[in-house]
Design an enzyme around this catalytic site. Sequence first.
Site, PDB file in Angstrom:
ATOM      1  NE  ARG A  14      33.903  13.468 -66.713  1.00 34.68           N
ATOM      2  CZ  ARG A  14      33.947  12.394 -67.482  1.00 34.68           C
ATOM      3  NH1 ARG A  14      34.342  12.494 -68.738  1.00 34.68           N
ATOM      4  NH2 ARG A  14      33.610  11.229 -66.981  1.00 34.68           N
ATOM      5  CG  ASN A  61      27.125  35.939 -50.827  1.00 36.47           C
ATOM      6  OD1 ASN A  61      26.508  35.874 -51.882  1.00 36.47           O
ATOM      7  ND2 ASN A  61      28.163  35.164 -50.553  1.00 36.47           N
ATOM      8  CG  HIS A 120      17.396  36.889 -54.926  1.00 36.40           C
ATOM      9  ND1 HIS A 120      17.970  36.099 -53.960  1.00 36.40           N
ATOM     10  CD2 HIS A 120      18.390  37.684 -55.411  1.00 36.40           C
ATOM     11  CE1 HIS A 120      19.257  36.389 -53.879  1.00 36.40           C
ATOM     12  NE2 HIS A 120      19.532  37.336 -54.746  1.00 36.40           N
ATOM     13  CD  GLU A 161      21.235  40.842 -55.778  1.00 35.22           C
ATOM     14  OE1 GLU A 161      22.366  41.299 -55.540  1.00 35.22           O
ATOM     15  OE2 GLU A 161      20.813  39.789 -55.264  1.00 35.22           O
ATOM     16  CD  GLU A 194      31.191  33.488 -52.020  1.00 33.84           C
ATOM     17  OE1 GLU A 194      30.584  33.701 -53.073  1.00 33.84           O
ATOM     18  OE2 GLU A 194      30.663  33.177 -50.965  1.00 33.84           O
ATOM     19  CG  HIS A 205      19.887  33.019 -49.982  1.00 29.79           C
ATOM     20  ND1 HIS A 205      21.204  32.682 -50.131  1.00 29.79           N
ATOM     21  CD2 HIS A 205      19.517  33.601 -51.143  1.00 29.79           C
ATOM     22  CE1 HIS A 205      21.613  33.046 -51.334  1.00 29.79           C
ATOM     23  NE2 HIS A 205      20.617  33.607 -51.970  1.00 29.79           N
ATOM     24  CE  LYS A 211      28.600  38.558 -59.627  1.00 29.66           C
ATOM     25  NZ  LYS A 211      27.414  37.791 -59.412  1.00 29.66           N
ATOM     26  CG  HIS A 219      22.605  37.600 -50.925  1.00 30.78           C
ATOM     27  ND1 HIS A 219      22.786  38.958 -51.073  1.00 30.78           N
ATOM     28  CD2 HIS A 219      22.316  37.134 -52.173  1.00 30.78           C
ATOM     29  CE1 HIS A 219      22.625  39.286 -52.351  1.00 30.78           C
ATOM     30  NE2 HIS A 219      22.338  38.195 -53.034  1.00 30.78           N
ATOM     31  CE  LYS A 227      29.184  32.733 -55.704  1.00 31.28           C
ATOM     32  NZ  LYS A 227      28.633  33.407 -54.508  1.00 31.28           N
ATOM     33  NE  ARG A 250      31.410  35.366 -57.058  1.00 32.81           N
ATOM     34  CZ  ARG A 250      31.285  34.822 -58.242  1.00 32.81           C
ATOM     35  NH1 ARG A 250      32.342  34.344 -58.857  1.00 32.81           N
ATOM     36  NH2 ARG A 250      30.102  34.746 -58.831  1.00 32.81           N
TER      37      ARG A 250
HETATM   38  N1  GLY Z   1      25.606  36.533 -56.433  1.00 31.67           N
HETATM   39  C1  GLY Z   1      26.790  36.567 -55.685  1.00 31.67           C
HETATM   40  C2  GLY Z   1      27.993  36.149 -56.469  1.00 31.67           C
HETATM   41  O1  GLY Z   1      27.934  36.006 -57.658  1.00 31.67           O
HETATM   42  O2  GLY Z   1      29.034  35.935 -55.885  1.00 31.67           O
END
Ligand code: GLY
Length: 340
Positions: free
Chosen positions: A112, A222, A241, A176, A214, A229, A204, A225, A134, A218
């Site tokens: 956990r 994206n 990507h 990116e 998010e 995606h 970032k 994206h 993430k 945040r």
């Molecule tokens: N790759 C987008 C983020 O980390 O929020």
Amino acid sequence: MTISRVVVDLGERSYPVLIGHGAVSEINSVLPKTAKRAVIITQKNINFTVKPDVPCFTVLIGDGEQHKSLQTIEFVSQKFAEFGLTREDVVIGLGGGMVTDVAGYAAASWHRGTAVVHVATSLVGMVDAAIGGKTGVNTGAGKNLIGAFWQPRGVICDLDALSTLPANEMRCGLGEVAKYHFLSGDDLLKLEMPERVARCVKIKAEIVSSDEREGGRRALLNYGHTLGHALERSSDFSLAHGEAVAIGMVFAAHLARVMGRIDQARVDQHYKVIGEVYGLKVKPENKVDRAELIRLMRGDKKAVSGLTFVLDGRSGIETVKDVSEAQLHQAFDAMQLEEK
Ligand code: GLY
């Protein structure tokens, strides 16, 4: 040897990102003091090594998005058990975004929550994937649909690793970097690589610090994206990507224009920056199945209701909900994306 340090500020879970040539030599400084052993999760083709001062066990995972799966998490967890990894120890993700996403999720789940440190070896990993917590794996229904927010204890961006990268991986990373160009308005290509990576990390880190889970801001990360995606999935990941994100940003510009959010000059600027300055593809080489792309975009994690996009506008880039299919078709037409 200059190593810059950017902190992702999350209170007691704050952590450093160390950026520079030779930064991997600082690995021990980011390991938890309690760690008596480490499991290094990496891939066969990663030509970069890490040698922390604790006994290590290396686990190789497969290359390619099909291996970013729950089966891989199970495999890795069996290896954790064989090595006797405890929750006081540490997992090290050594590789690109796929490796750090898997290592992060395996660490988040093991007992956990076990500490993880990322050593990013790709440009995408350094400027995006390894930072911000993430983690996750894909399912048949979409990319990264199973996962957890699990912040690393530290991230190492050793620029020496970039010299081992094939050209298409570097292009992928530039997709990116171009995203940060639009988010910040900075001309990042003017900077030397160490400063460029550090600048992207700072942008970032600041966004993640302000909205870790998010809830709002945040989502700006994206940009490009949503279609990106979908293009990756529909090409069976033959489109990388960052390349897909670059095309996704051009599409997002057309969509913003269709919705009256920006003018044609701003759309043209997207073509110039992405196509000419960054040298990336601005549309897919092959015809597309629009219905499939729309279906995939509906499954996007941002889409809590209807089709949701991150779009440019007069007050900057923001999340826009309830985009209609008709507007998508208008944007596809404007981009001259031919139907299969
Ligand atoms: N790759 C987008 C983020 O980390 O929020």
